[in-house]
Design a protein around this motif. Structure first.
Motif, mmCIF file in Angstrom:
data_model
loop_
_atom_site.group_PDB
_atom_site.id
_atom_site.type_symbol
_atom_site.label_atom_id
_atom_site.label_comp_id
_atom_site.label_asym_id
_atom_site.label_seq_id
_atom_site.Cartn_x
_atom_site.Cartn_y
_atom_site.Cartn_z
ATOM 1 N N PHE A 202 0.610 -9.969 -6.228
ATOM 2 C CA PHE A 202 1.866 -10.676 -6.479
ATOM 3 C C PHE A 202 2.947 -10.212 -5.501
ATOM 4 C CE2 PHE A 202 6.060 -10.388 -8.475
ATOM 5 C CZ PHE A 202 6.298 -11.714 -8.803
ATOM 6 N N SER A 203 3.046 -8.904 -5.278
ATOM 7 C CA SER A 203 4.053 -8.375 -4.356
ATOM 8 C C SER A 203 3.766 -8.786 -2.919
ATOM 9 C CB SER A 203 4.103 -6.844 -4.470
ATOM 10 O OG SER A 203 4.393 -6.446 -5.796
ATOM 11 N N ILE B 190 8.301 -5.124 -12.988
ATOM 12 C CA ILE B 190 7.918 -4.874 -11.602
ATOM 13 C C ILE B 190 8.352 -3.486 -11.170
ATOM 14 C CG2 ILE B 190 8.163 -5.683 -9.227
ATOM 15 C CD1 ILE B 190 8.734 -8.444 -10.299
ATOM 16 N N GLY B 191 9.555 -3.091 -11.551
ATOM 17 C CA GLY B 191 10.093 -1.803 -11.141
ATOM 18 C C GLY B 191 11.049 -1.938 -9.971
ATOM 19 N N ILE C 135 0.837 -1.208 0.000
ATOM 20 C CA ILE C 135 0.000 0.000 0.000
ATOM 21 C C ILE C 135 0.869 1.254 0.000
ATOM 22 C CG2 ILE C 135 -1.577 1.357 1.436
ATOM 23 C CD1 ILE C 135 -2.940 -1.262 2.206
ATOM 24 N N LEU C 136 1.983 1.204 0.754
ATOM 25 C CA LEU C 136 2.880 2.354 0.807
ATOM 26 C C LEU C 136 3.658 2.534 -0.492
ATOM 27 C CD1 LEU C 136 4.317 1.960 4.440
ATOM 28 C CD2 LEU C 136 2.582 3.583 3.649
ATOM 29 N N VAL C 137 4.076 1.433 -1.103
ATOM 30 C CA VAL C 137 4.929 1.509 -2.297
ATOM 31 C C VAL C 137 4.120 1.724 -3.569
ATOM 32 C CG1 VAL C 137 6.573 0.197 -3.698
ATOM 33 C CG2 VAL C 137 6.722 0.129 -1.209
ATOM 34 N N LYS C 138 2.915 1.146 -3.617
ATOM 35 C CA LYS C 138 2.037 1.250 -4.777
ATOM 36 C C LYS C 138 2.702 0.718 -6.053
ATOM 37 C CE LYS C 138 -0.454 5.245 -2.929
ATOM 38 N NZ LYS C 138 -0.814 6.673 -3.123
ATOM 39 N N PRO C 139 2.851 -0.596 -6.151
ATOM 40 C CA PRO C 139 3.464 -1.187 -7.349
ATOM 41 C C PRO C 139 2.528 -1.079 -8.543
ATOM 42 C CG PRO C 139 2.600 -2.904 -5.940
ATOM 43 C CD PRO C 139 2.429 -1.612 -5.182
ATOM 44 N N PRO C 140 3.004 -1.407 -9.756
ATOM 45 C CA PRO C 140 2.103 -1.437 -10.925
ATOM 46 C C PRO C 140 0.895 -2.320 -10.649
ATOM 47 C CG PRO C 140 4.384 -1.654 -11.618
ATOM 48 C CD PRO C 140 4.402 -1.712 -10.119
ATOM 49 N N VAL D 154 12.777 -3.445 -4.372
ATOM 50 C CA VAL D 154 13.405 -3.049 -3.099
ATOM 51 C C VAL D 154 12.429 -3.258 -1.952
ATOM 52 C CG1 VAL D 154 14.336 -1.102 -1.797
ATOM 53 C CG2 VAL D 154 15.010 -1.439 -4.177
ATOM 54 N N ALA D 155 11.170 -2.932 -2.165
ATOM 55 C CA ALA D 155 10.160 -3.123 -1.119
ATOM 56 C C ALA D 155 9.993 -4.598 -0.783
ATOM 57 C CB ALA D 155 8.830 -2.522 -1.563
ATOM 58 N N ILE D 156 10.002 -5.465 -1.805
ATOM 59 C CA ILE D 156 9.879 -6.910 -1.567
ATOM 60 C C ILE D 156 11.075 -7.419 -0.771
ATOM 61 C CG2 ILE D 156 9.906 -9.162 -2.706
ATOM 62 C CD1 ILE D 156 8.268 -7.908 -4.971
ATOM 63 N N ILE D 157 12.274 -6.976 -1.122
ATOM 64 C CA ILE D 157 13.483 -7.420 -0.417
ATOM 65 C C ILE D 157 13.458 -6.977 1.036
ATOM 66 C CG2 ILE D 157 15.991 -7.118 -0.300
ATOM 67 C CD1 ILE D 157 15.928 -6.871 -3.390
#
Length: 420
Positions: free
Chosen positions: A129-130, A324-325, A118-123, A330-333
């Motif tokens: 998936f994230s 993914i971007g 929610i904070l990162v807002k991926p595609p 970085v957020a996933i890691i």
């Protein structure tokens, strides 16, 4: 005054000795924690080197065959032999928190994943998936490898090599069946196409028309079968058969009952029945030759899976990274490797305080902590491939496993200092 000075000197000597022991203990903990990760990294690097274009004796087809061999034969043999020898009905009741810990890990990881996403807002297509990449850790293969590398060292703090390896493998194997159910139900559902439409991820995320609910391929044969049964004779037998097929399909039993899970179930059934256990798992048993064969094959699992993992990294993250971007990766890691383990440490500590864990079993607690500190599950990548996220899953797994080499060593150092 002299007595006071003598007492002060004695206290100073004791304090200095305690500090020296603590310093040595810290160095010992660092050594014990880093060496298993270093062994894992070395074997992975050899697999990477064999698959590189400079050597090229470990091509992609060979890696696929080795992955299939590990998953279908070597890993089930290791689980069957180690879990079957270690488990009893009493121990199964004592180990009840292991599967609960896996479930709590998935729940807490999902909550952290939702907050981070929610904070990162991926595609848009990669929201759930994230979340999955953060929530679902590797509770099987990587912990088994780390335990094997740790127990191989005679200076490990968990006892002799054989006992350490048998107990650690049994604890890890006992939680895998729950992880498989989570993968092929919760993860499979989470990675379904978004409700607004499906996306052709291979052709640039083009929105497609939403298929009707009754147009899914898996549902059509069932409906046709039910209609034909109704139109022909409307028999009770046909209805029951259709219902069972529907349940089998909806519960994804074919995906859940993978070879490692079947091996875990067989080991638990045979290990908890004294007659069967004496027939198969004791050294003087008439069928022990089968168990011994599984032990021999199981020992090959660790080097084979690490060589395959290193070889799979030779292709790099691929085009999935750009889709993914960098921000999402970085957020996933950070979410998987940095934010999830402290929550897991809190869960295990609370369970210990409440008396849910066996008294004095350090390996039991260590395995529970490892379940929260691993990189993203490789099997979740396989499920993602089934749902159309193959290249994106490959990119996420690549980067998470690269950084996990460093974070796993740090968390293991912390856990050993807490336990000992």
């Amino acid at each position: 005054m002299a007595r006071f000075l003598l007492s002060w000197l004695e206290a100073a000597v004791v304090a200095a000795a305690a500090a020296a022991v603590g310093h040595q203990s810290l160095l010992g903990s660092i050594t014990i924690a880093v060496l298993p990760v270093a062994k894992v990294f070395t074997l992975c690097f050899l697999g990477f080197l064999m698959a590189s274009k400079y050597v090229n004796i470990f091509p992609e087809n060979g890696r696929k065959l080795l992955n299939g061999l590990v998953f279908s034969l070597l890993l089930p043999c290791l689980i069957f032999s180690q879990l079957g020898q270690a488990i009893t009905l009493q121990k199964m009741l004592q180990w009840w928190f292991i599967p609960v810990n896996v479930i709590l890990g998935a729940i807490s990881g999902s909550i952290i994943g939702y907050v981070v996403v929610i904070l990162v807002k991926p595609p848009y297509p990669y929201f759930r998936f994230s979340v999955i990449q953060i929530a679902i850790g590797n509770i099987g293969n990587v912990p088994l490898v780390l335990i094997a590398a740790l127990c191989r060292d005679t200076s490990n703090p968990f006892g002799d090599t054989e006992t350490c390896s048998t107990q650690g493998t049994a604890y890890i194997s006992y939680g895998q069946w729950v992880g498989a159910i989570i993968l092929y139900t919760y993860v499979f559902h989470m990675l379904s196409p978004p409700p607004e439409g499906t996306f052709d991820l291979e052709d640039g995320n083009l929105p497609l028309k939403i298929p009707q609910k009754d147009a899914y391929p898996e549902n059509v044969p069932l409906l046709e079968q039910e209609d034909s049964q109704t139109d022909s004779d409307n028999s009770m037998k046909g209805k029951i058969s259709s219902f069972l097929v529907l349940v089998y399909d909806k519960l994804q039993l074919k995906q859940i009952l993978q070879p490692p899970i079947v091996a875990s179930i067989l080991a638990m059934v045979i290990g908890t029945v004294p007659v069967l256990k004496k027939l198969i798992f004791t050294r003087d048993a008439p069928l022990y030759f089968f168990t011994d064969s599984c032990i021999i094959l199981g020992k090959a699992m660790i080097p084979c899976i690490l060589l395959a993992l290193g070889g799979n990294l030779v292709d790099g993250p691929g085009p999935g990274s750009s889709r993914i971007g960098v921000r999402t990766l970085v957020a996933i890691i950070i979410g998987r490797l940095i934010l999830v383990p402290p929550v897991g440490l809190g869960i295990v500590t609370l369970a210990d305080k409440l008396g849910f864990l066996p008294d004095g079993d350090k390996m039991f607690r260590f395995v529970l902590l490892l379940q929260h500190s691993m990189p993203t599950s490789v099997l979740s990548g396989a499920v993602a491939t089934l749902r159309g996220y193959g290249k994106e899953a490959a990119a996420a797994l690549f980067w998470v496993h690269i950084f996990a080499v460093f974070t796993m060593a740090g968390w293991i150092i912390l856990y050993l200092n807490i336990l000992f």
